[in-house]
Structures are given as structure tokens and as C-alpha cells.
Design a protein around this motif. Structure first.
Motif, PDB file in Angstrom:
ATOM      1  N   MET A 131      -7.957  -1.293  -0.767  1.00  0.00           N
ATOM      2  CA  MET A 131      -7.261  -0.008  -0.915  1.00  0.00           C
ATOM      3  C   MET A 131      -6.134  -0.120  -1.931  1.00  0.00           C
ATOM      4  N   ASP A 137      -6.421  -1.260  14.385  1.00  0.00           N
ATOM      5  CA  ASP A 137      -7.575  -0.471  13.938  1.00  0.00           C
ATOM      6  C   ASP A 137      -7.496   0.954  14.478  1.00  0.00           C
ATOM      7  N   LEU A 154      -4.927   2.678  14.863  1.00  0.00           N
ATOM      8  CA  LEU A 154      -3.947   3.447  14.093  1.00  0.00           C
ATOM      9  C   LEU A 154      -4.408   3.651  12.652  1.00  0.00           C
ATOM     10  N   ASP A 155      -5.684   3.327  12.396  1.00  0.00           N
ATOM     11  CA  ASP A 155      -6.244   3.455  11.055  1.00  0.00           C
ATOM     12  C   ASP A 155      -5.634   2.438  10.086  1.00  0.00           C
ATOM     13  N   ILE A 156      -5.138   1.314  10.648  1.00  0.00           N
ATOM     14  CA  ILE A 156      -4.687   0.218   9.790  1.00  0.00           C
ATOM     15  C   ILE A 156      -5.901  -0.680   9.556  1.00  0.00           C
ATOM     16  N   PRO A 157      -6.337  -0.797   8.319  1.00  0.00           N
ATOM     17  CA  PRO A 157      -7.595  -1.507   8.064  1.00  0.00           C
ATOM     18  C   PRO A 157      -7.481  -3.021   8.185  1.00  0.00           C
ATOM     19  N   PRO A 158      -8.629  -3.720   8.297  1.00  0.00           N
ATOM     20  CA  PRO A 158      -8.614  -5.178   8.224  1.00  0.00           C
ATOM     21  C   PRO A 158      -8.102  -5.631   6.856  1.00  0.00           C
ATOM     22  N   MET A 174       0.786   4.180  -2.765  1.00  0.00           N
ATOM     23  CA  MET A 174       0.602   5.581  -2.366  1.00  0.00           C
ATOM     24  C   MET A 174       1.672   6.497  -2.938  1.00  0.00           C
ATOM     25  N   ASN A 208       0.829  -1.203   0.000  1.00  0.00           N
ATOM     26  CA  ASN A 208       0.000   0.000   0.000  1.00  0.00           C
ATOM     27  C   ASN A 208       0.866   1.257   0.000  1.00  0.00           C
ATOM     28  N   GLU A 256     -10.168  -4.949   3.591  1.00  0.00           N
ATOM     29  CA  GLU A 256     -10.232  -3.524   3.248  1.00  0.00           C
ATOM     30  C   GLU A 256      -8.876  -3.012   2.754  1.00  0.00           C
TER      31      GLU A 256
END
Lengths: 166, 103
Positions: free
Chosen positions: A114, A101, A103-107, A35, A31, A110
């Protein structure tokens, strides 16, 4: 400087293990590459297939036995003997996932979505699929193709490309 | 600290061109910075920029996921708005520091 003259253009990231930390290492690096605008191809093989198998992808575990880096909340070493008690691994793994989660780290699913949304591509290893008796329909819908090693290498060509094995 | 003249206005930037003082940002400046990045700003672009600026002001992490959950646009659309490296480009145009987040 070589870094500026030859920036990384493509990464091919191979994930062969199915623990939370191994899978997330591959996902975060992939990811992160997407980015940055780096072309990204992921290849899941052996136990790494758990991360792209519908049934298992969102309930990955971390190893609590024989993992010297494992700590209790508070920082004390996590006794290996504790890890053999049924349910402990599940609990520890759930705790890790909830920490991520925050830390906004998705499953996993998801996260893969991304990566796909940013143009990253996800492939599965044919040999490992045969070994685990998995079919394409057992896999997450975003998996682009089931490939042999040779086919994957064909996709890894080009200058300023790196193959990373997590 | 470096300075840069954008649309006749002097702004403080770092060596990579990110604003070091978000208060100097205006919609007009954003338009010019975006042009340098090859982007023509639309209302959706501006909505994303305002969202990122608000989040930054609150001290929250700037992540692609948060943009996807913003209700403004999905992640694929975000990549479409700021092609290549969306988070970095959007931060630059939004007049906020380069995001230090890994996700």
C-alpha cells in the motif's frame, strides 16, 4: 501559523526493531504520511529487517516477557512467567494480528505494498544486511535499494523534512 | 455552520469545505468540488465516490485498503484518481465528512 506556512513535505522513517508493535508503528506512520501526500522514505535496519525479509515479514511476534504493558484479554496483567511457556508468544502474536485485521490494518506485506502504491519508498540498511548475512533476494521485492547510512541521509535532505525513529 | 454556494446551490460545509449534510450531495455538485481540487471526474471517479458514500452510510470505516478491495480500482489507481491525499480529496468530493481513520 507556522503549521500552515511550513507544512511537512517529507518524512524519513527508520525502523530498527522487529516486534509487531515497532514495525506497525513505522508502517502506520509511513502509510499515514503517504495518504496525506507527504513524500515518504522508510529505512529498515537491524531487527527491523525482519519486516522486509520474505521469510519473516508476515509472522512477526510481540514480546510477552518483560513487557509490563502486556495484558490478558479482559485487562488483567500478563504474568511474565506465562510468557516463557513455549507457544504462548506465538499465540499472543497471532491474536494481536487477528485483532488488527478486524480494524482493516493489513498484514505487513500488504501494508508495504500500500505504501509503495502511494509512492512511498522502502530501503534496507547495508550494514545490518551484512551482519545478518542477508542478500537482496532474501528481501521483499518492493525494497528499492540497499543503502549505507550516508546514502540514506542523502535522500533525507530538503526543507520541511523530518527523520523519525520508531 | 458555514455554507457555500456550489453551482448555484447552497450547501452546508465545515471550515475545511467538507459537506456536513451528505444528503445535499449530487453528482453535479461533485463535479464542481472536484474541479476546485483540480480533478476532472470520470466514471471510475464516480464509482469510487458512490462506494465511499455507501460505506459511510453503513457506518463503516473509510480506509484506503477498503477502496483497494472494492473491485473498482487498486490502491495505486486510487492515488492516480485523486492525486496527493486520495482519501481526503475523495471524501470531500463525495460529500461526506473528512475520514477519521489512520489507515
Amino acid at each position: 501559523m507556522a503549521n500552515e506556512e511550513f507544512p511537512l513535505k517529507k518524512v524519513c522513517i527508520i525502523c530498527a526493531k522487529g516486534t509487531i508493535e515497532d514495525v506497525y508503528a513505522a508502517l502506520v506512520m509511513s502509510n499515514g504520511a503517504v495518504m496525506e501526500g507527504i513524500e515518504t522514505k522508510m529505512f529498515f535496519t537491524f531487527f527491523g529487517l525482519d519486516a522486509i525479509t520474505k521469510k519473516t515479514m508476515n509472522s512477526l511476534h510481540t514480546g510477552v516477557v518483560g513487557n509490563p504493558a502486556m495484558r490478558m484479554p479482559g485487562g488483567l496483567p500478563f504474568p511474565t512467567l506465562l510468557g516463557i511457556i513455549p507457544g504462548v508468544e506465538t499465540g499472543v502474536s497471532a491474536m494481536m494480528r487477528s485483532q488488527m485485521d478486524k480494524l482493516d490494518i493489513p498484514p505487513v506485506k500488504e501494508f508495504l505494498e500500500m505504501i509503495e502504491a502511494g509512492g512511498g519508498e522502502v530501503y534496507a540498511c547495508k550494514l545490518a544486511m551484512d551482519m545478518f548475512k542477508l542478500k537482496k533476494e532474501d528481501l521483499w521485492e518492493g525494497v528499492k535499494e540497499v543503502l549505507t547510512v550516508g546514502q540514506f541521509y542523502e535522500k533525507c535532505g530538503g526543507l520541511q523534512t523530518q527523520i523519525i525513529f520508531t | 455552520m458555514a455554507q457555500k454556494i456550489i453551482a448555484g446551490i447552497t450547501v452546508d460545509v465545515n471550515e475545511e469545505g467538507y459537506f456536513t449534510n451528505p444528503a445535499q450531495w449530487t453528482r453535479e455538485l461533485a463535479k464542481e468540488v472536484a474541479k476546485e481540487e483540480g480533478i476532472q471526474l470520470t466514471d471510475t471517479h464516480y464509482a469510487v465516490l458512490e462506494f465511499l458514500r455507501e460505506r459511510f452510510a453503513k457506518g463503516e470505516n473509510l480506509t484506503i485498503r477498503s477502496v483497494g478491495n472494492s473491485g473498482i480500482i487498486d490502491i495505486k489507481g486510487f492515488y492516480g484518481l485523486f492525486p496527493g491525499a486520495p482519501m481526503k480529496k475523495a471524501a470531500k468530493v463525495a460529500g461526506i465528512p473528512k475520514p477519521a481513520s489512520c489507515v
